[in-house]
Scaffold this motif. Structure first.
Motif, PDB file in Angstrom:
ATOM      1  N   LEU A  37       0.956  -1.114   0.025  1.00  0.00           N
ATOM      2  CA  LEU A  37       0.050   0.050  -0.017  1.00  0.00           C
ATOM      3  C   LEU A  37       0.828   1.152   0.146  1.00  0.00           C
ATOM      4  CD1 LEU A  37      -3.266   0.338   0.216  1.00  0.00           C
ATOM      5  CD2 LEU A  37      -2.891   0.701   2.486  1.00  0.00           C
ATOM      6  N   GLY A  38       0.601   2.338  -0.847  1.00  0.00           N
ATOM      7  CA  GLY A  38       1.503   3.522  -1.128  1.00  0.00           C
ATOM      8  C   GLY A  38       2.713   3.593  -1.824  1.00  0.00           C
ATOM      9  N   MET A  39       2.883   2.314  -2.534  1.00  0.00           N
ATOM     10  CA  MET A  39       3.987   2.318  -3.198  1.00  0.00           C
ATOM     11  C   MET A  39       3.887   3.020  -4.531  1.00  0.00           C
ATOM     12  SD  MET A  39       5.890  -1.589  -3.055  1.00  0.00           S
ATOM     13  CE  MET A  39       7.289  -0.988  -4.086  1.00  0.00           C
ATOM     14  N   CYS A  40       4.975   3.706  -5.029  1.00  0.00           N
ATOM     15  CA  CYS A  40       4.733   4.401  -6.147  1.00  0.00           C
ATOM     16  C   CYS A  40       5.810   3.648  -7.159  1.00  0.00           C
ATOM     17  CB  CYS A  40       5.707   5.623  -5.874  1.00  0.00           C
ATOM     18  SG  CYS A  40       4.633   6.787  -4.648  1.00  0.00           S
ATOM     19  N   GLU A  41       5.583   4.136  -8.433  1.00  0.00           N
ATOM     20  CA  GLU A  41       6.264   3.691  -9.675  1.00  0.00           C
ATOM     21  C   GLU A  41       7.825   3.864  -9.440  1.00  0.00           C
ATOM     22  OE1 GLU A  41       5.272   4.722 -13.772  1.00  0.00           O
ATOM     23  OE2 GLU A  41       3.129   4.221 -13.401  1.00  0.00           O
ATOM     24  N   GLY A  42       8.535   2.904  -9.691  1.00  0.00           N
ATOM     25  CA  GLY A  42      10.035   2.914  -9.360  1.00  0.00           C
ATOM     26  C   GLY A  42      10.481   2.612  -8.275  1.00  0.00           C
ATOM     27  N   GLU A  43       9.600   2.511  -7.228  1.00  0.00           N
ATOM     28  CA  GLU A  43      10.035   2.171  -5.669  1.00  0.00           C
ATOM     29  C   GLU A  43      10.301   0.666  -5.511  1.00  0.00           C
ATOM     30  OE1 GLU A  43       8.294   2.588  -1.179  1.00  0.00           O
ATOM     31  OE2 GLU A  43       6.785   3.504  -2.853  1.00  0.00           O
ATOM     32  N   LYS A  44      11.218   0.421  -4.695  1.00  0.00           N
ATOM     33  CA  LYS A  44      11.537  -0.983  -4.195  1.00  0.00           C
ATOM     34  C   LYS A  44      11.302  -1.043  -2.812  1.00  0.00           C
ATOM     35  CE  LYS A  44      15.228  -1.802  -7.737  1.00  0.00           C
ATOM     36  NZ  LYS A  44      16.519  -1.917  -8.020  1.00  0.00           N
ATOM     37  N   ARG A  45      11.000  -2.351  -2.357  1.00  0.00           N
ATOM     38  CA  ARG A  45      10.534  -2.587  -1.059  1.00  0.00           C
ATOM     39  C   ARG A  45      10.992  -4.133  -0.830  1.00  0.00           C
ATOM     40  NH1 ARG A  45       4.652  -0.026   0.936  1.00  0.00           N
ATOM     41  NH2 ARG A  45       5.610   1.980   0.566  1.00  0.00           N
ATOM     42  N   LYS A  46      11.341  -4.364   0.492  1.00  0.00           N
ATOM     43  CA  LYS A  46      11.411  -5.664   0.841  1.00  0.00           C
ATOM     44  C   LYS A  46      10.415  -5.961   1.882  1.00  0.00           C
ATOM     45  CE  LYS A  46      15.272  -7.852   0.902  1.00  0.00           C
ATOM     46  NZ  LYS A  46      16.899  -8.299   1.320  1.00  0.00           N
ATOM     47  N   LEU A  47       9.598  -7.079   1.728  1.00  0.00           N
ATOM     48  CA  LEU A  47       8.427  -7.289   2.677  1.00  0.00           C
ATOM     49  C   LEU A  47       9.014  -8.831   3.264  1.00  0.00           C
ATOM     50  CD1 LEU A  47       5.398  -6.659   0.573  1.00  0.00           C
ATOM     51  CD2 LEU A  47       6.415  -5.116   2.025  1.00  0.00           C
ATOM     52  N   VAL A  48       8.727  -8.813   4.753  1.00  0.00           N
ATOM     53  CA  VAL A  48       8.916  -9.985   5.597  1.00  0.00           C
ATOM     54  C   VAL A  48       7.588 -10.248   6.066  1.00  0.00           C
ATOM     55  CG1 VAL A  48      10.142 -11.033   7.202  1.00  0.00           C
ATOM     56  CG2 VAL A  48      11.350  -9.553   6.103  1.00  0.00           C
ATOM     57  N   ILE A  73       8.209  -1.828  -8.201  1.00  0.00           N
ATOM     58  CA  ILE A  73       6.984  -1.245  -9.089  1.00  0.00           C
ATOM     59  C   ILE A  73       7.288  -0.542 -10.288  1.00  0.00           C
ATOM     60  CG2 ILE A  73       4.645  -0.359  -9.141  1.00  0.00           C
ATOM     61  CD1 ILE A  73       4.804  -2.359  -7.186  1.00  0.00           C
ATOM     62  N   PRO A  74       7.812  -1.238 -11.348  1.00  0.00           N
ATOM     63  CA  PRO A  74       8.314  -0.431 -12.612  1.00  0.00           C
ATOM     64  C   PRO A  74       7.098   0.384 -13.286  1.00  0.00           C
ATOM     65  CG  PRO A  74       8.022  -2.882 -13.310  1.00  0.00           C
ATOM     66  CD  PRO A  74       7.873  -2.646 -11.620  1.00  0.00           C
ATOM     67  N   LYS A  75       5.947  -0.286 -13.313  1.00  0.00           N
ATOM     68  CA  LYS A  75       4.929   0.635 -13.881  1.00  0.00           C
ATOM     69  C   LYS A  75       3.714   0.230 -13.167  1.00  0.00           C
ATOM     70  CE  LYS A  75       2.651   1.320 -18.218  1.00  0.00           C
ATOM     71  NZ  LYS A  75       2.582   1.028 -19.690  1.00  0.00           N
ATOM     72  N   MET A  76       2.751   1.383 -13.076  1.00  0.00           N
ATOM     73  CA  MET A  76       1.533   0.892 -12.484  1.00  0.00           C
ATOM     74  C   MET A  76       0.465   1.396 -13.350  1.00  0.00           C
ATOM     75  SD  MET A  76       2.316   2.701  -8.613  1.00  0.00           S
ATOM     76  CE  MET A  76       1.005   2.104  -7.776  1.00  0.00           C
TER      77      MET A  76
END
Length: 82
Positions: A37-48, A73-76
């Motif tokens: 939730l709240g991620m933007c194009e181009g952003e990277k996240r690691k989820l555990v 998220i390369p493209k939304m």
């Protein structure tokens, strides 16, 4: 994704195809619906993902190991929920 011991169980990168879904509609595990939730194009996240938010047929019976996911998220596309 991988389990906490490093065992891989799934990756859209190895399939060379993006994983397409609608966030917040129950199409994916609860941990993704909350963690992305709240991620933007181009952003990277690691989820555990804790086990109670990560139950899927692929993860059921994994001995309680915690899944880890790397996201980019390369493209939304689509509509933004109101």
């Amino acid at each position: 994704g991988t389990l906490e011991d490093g065992t891989p169980f799934d990756s859209s990168l190895s399939r060379e195809q993006p994983f397409v879904f609608s966030l917040g509609t129950g199409q994916v595990i609860k941990g993704w619906d909350q963690g992305l939730l709240g991620m933007c194009e181009g952003e990277k996240r690691k989820l555990v993902i804790p086990p109670e938010l990560g139950e899927t047929p692929k993860l059921t019976g994994n001995g309680g190991k915690t899944p880890k996911f790397g996201w980019e998220i390369p493209k939304m596309g689509g509509k933004t929920p109101k």
